[in-house]
Write an enzyme that holds these catalytic residues in place. Structure first.
Site, short mmCIF file in Angstrom:
data_model
loop_
_atom_site.label_atom_id
_atom_site.label_comp_id
_atom_site.label_asym_id
_atom_site.label_seq_id
_atom_site.Cartn_x
_atom_site.Cartn_y
_atom_site.Cartn_z
N ASP A 264 41.62 -4.88 16.16
CA ASP A 264 42.62 -3.95 16.68
C ASP A 264 43.90 -4.75 16.84
OD1 ASP A 264 44.29 -2.33 18.21
OD2 ASP A 264 43.10 -2.51 20.03
N GLU A 282 46.92 0.32 16.11
CA GLU A 282 46.20 0.46 17.37
C GLU A 282 46.27 1.89 17.90
OE1 GLU A 282 45.53 -1.88 21.48
OE2 GLU A 282 47.62 -1.61 20.96
N GLU A 283 47.46 2.48 17.85
CA GLU A 283 47.63 3.82 18.40
C GLU A 283 46.79 4.85 17.65
OE1 GLU A 283 51.13 1.41 19.66
OE2 GLU A 283 50.11 1.73 17.76
#
Length: 500
Positions: A264, A282-283
């Site tokens: 991540d 990541e989002e």
């Protein structure tokens, strides 16, 4: 299954105690009390330091502040339409935004509208799930904080996580104390609702789909959240561990790689901008694997020598596009196998990269070592289930502006030292004057021809950094390929983890 604290082991790094409370927010007596109580403050329990929204009346400082009766009253009522939902959110906190619902549910004749606001529809089920918080977290010490400088892990059931996120859905999961305690992410969906459109709406669509799934058929699995601290960095220059096997993939992505360990590309605040319209790796990961959002409630900001691992996150949604083009892509059924603790056999390892200020910052020793040790902390294994290659890619090379050659070599050394293989996903991107996978395969060929170890590669990279003239480590490495003796001894036998 109720929460389980798996382990907690303090790691002494300097003289600063783990979880020191900021003096900016609280008096000395308040600060002492808070440091003694390292648990997430949940809205279902009275607490003098719990409040909603960004402000709190001075009168509240002298008494137990209990908003759960308000939450129960509001969420126990039938919410039949968008107007009533907006009113309910405002009753819970006048600062709550409602733009998303006004825009996304503007067509009152649509099937989606009917299914969401039906008497037994999605919204009614989310309300019931939020109100189960005291049942699933039966006391004020149900959810410990994972603080810096401590190796610690916590296991939650998927049902517990769903109730936490249901409270976040109604913007009631706000803990000013824990934010002041050690700089936590602010977990509220209010910022998503404020935008109404664009990537915020895409993430909210993923979240609502998650609730559509879990409120109809609650999964019976578990997730483990772990803070992993590197107390001492390896002696990179003298390491005799052979360089690991590398695969460069032009197609596919990290989340569907099949690897157990998946990188991540994180912010130091776990989750990054997922709740504020962020739309990169990541989002998007946290949107489609929605249970990861729970980590934002109790995982403090990462230190330079720390990583956060999430084991067992299930993927509920697909997505289309990337960046500003990212949208919700429909339902996803995650058929990944589960382990003996009923967790999805996937480990997400969150690691934050440095932000290079200036084009040459990535090529300076301090920054290089910081991210080298960060990657090793993220890749090292402390449990028997964390084996095999790591699936990763251009970490820190998007919004953070990192150099792809630097990030490849950092992760190559880290994976090798951790005795696991490296699966690199290039997403078809280039670097300098050719495709990234071409550079990687050329480098791997040199390493295999000369049977290089971690120490060999590290020392050559330090020469490049010290010369200060190279801004392409792939090219430098190729130009100095003949520096190694062709008759160097064969490498140590790779482990099964390295070749997996």
């Amino acid at each position: 299954k109720i929460i389980k604290i798996d382990k907690t082991e303090p790691v002494v790094m300097g003289n600063k105690p783990a979880g020191e409370v900021s003096r900016e927010y609280f008096t000395e007596s308040e600060r002492a009390a808070l440091e003694a109580n390292r648990y997430c403050i949940l809205p279902c329990y009275p607490h003098p330091y719990y409040h909603f929204g960004p402000s709190r009346d001075e009168a509240d400082k002298t008494s137990e502040f209990n908003k759960w009766p308000t939450i129960e009253r509001v969420l126990s009522q039938r919410i039949e339409n968008v107007q009533q939902l907006c009113e309910a959110l405002k009753q819970l906190d006048p600062h709550n935004a409602t733009s998303y619902f006004k825009h996304s549910f503007s067509d009152t004749s649509s099937d989606r509208y009917a299914q969401f606001f039906a008497p037994d529809g999605t919204l009614a089920r989310i309300q019931k799930l939020a109100l189960r918080l005291p049942e699933l977290f039966p006391d004020t010490k149900s959810l410990p904080l994972l603080l810096p400088r401590s190796n610690a892990s916590v296991t939650l059931s998927q049902e517990q996580i769903a109730s936490l996120l249901a409270n976040a859905f109604f913007c009631t999961l706000y803990d000013a104390r824990s934010m002041a305690l050690c700089e936590f992410s602010h977990i509220t969906f209010n910022t998503l609702y404020d935008a109404g459109r664009g990537t915020c709406a895409s993430t909210t669509d993923c979240i609502i789909h998650y609730f559509e799934r879990v409120t109809q058929n609650m999964p019976a699995g578990n997730l483990t959240f772990e803070r992993q601290v590197l107390a001492k960095s390896p002696d990179w220059a003298t390491s005799t561990i052979p360089i690991c096997k590398v695969q460069a993939h032009v197609k596919g992505g990290i989340e569907n790689s099949g690897a157990i360990l998946q990188a991540d590309f994180a912010n130091q605040y776990i989750g990054g901008g997922v709740l504020t319209g962020g739309c990169v790796q990541e989002e998007i990961l946290f949107a489609v694997k929605t249970e990861c959002l729970a980590s934002m409630a109790f995982c403090a900001k990462m230190e330079p020598n720390e990583a956060i691992l999430i084991t067992g996150a299930e993927q509920f949604s697909k997505y289309l596009g990337y960046g500003r083009n990212y949208t919700y892509g429909g339902d996803h059924v995650d058929n990944s196998p589960r382990d003996d603790q009923n967790r999805i056999q996937t480990i997400i390892t969150a690691m934050d990269a440095c932000i290079p200020y200036g084009s040459s910052s990535d090529f300076k020793r301090p920054m290089f070592h910081r991210d080298l040790n960060k990657a090793f902390c993220a890749f090292m294994s402390t449990t028997p289930n964390n084996t095999g290659p790591v699936a990763t890619g251009n970490w820190g090379c998007g919004a953070f502006g990192g150099d792809k050659s630097v990030k490849f070599f950092q992760q190559l050394l880290a994976a090798s030292q951790a005795e696991r293989g490296l699966w690199w996903y290039t997403f078809g991107e280039g670097y300098k004057d050719q495709k990234l996978d071409v550079w990687i395969n050329q480098t791997v060929q040199i390493i295999e021809e000369h049977h290089l170890t971690v120490g060999d590669v590290y020392r050559k990279l330090m020469e490049a950094l010290d010369e200060g003239t190279s801004f392409n480590l792939f090219e430098y490495f190729a130009q100095h390929a003949n520096d190694w003796n062709q008759t160097s001894p064969p490498p140590l036998q790779p482990t099964t983890k390295d070749t997996a």
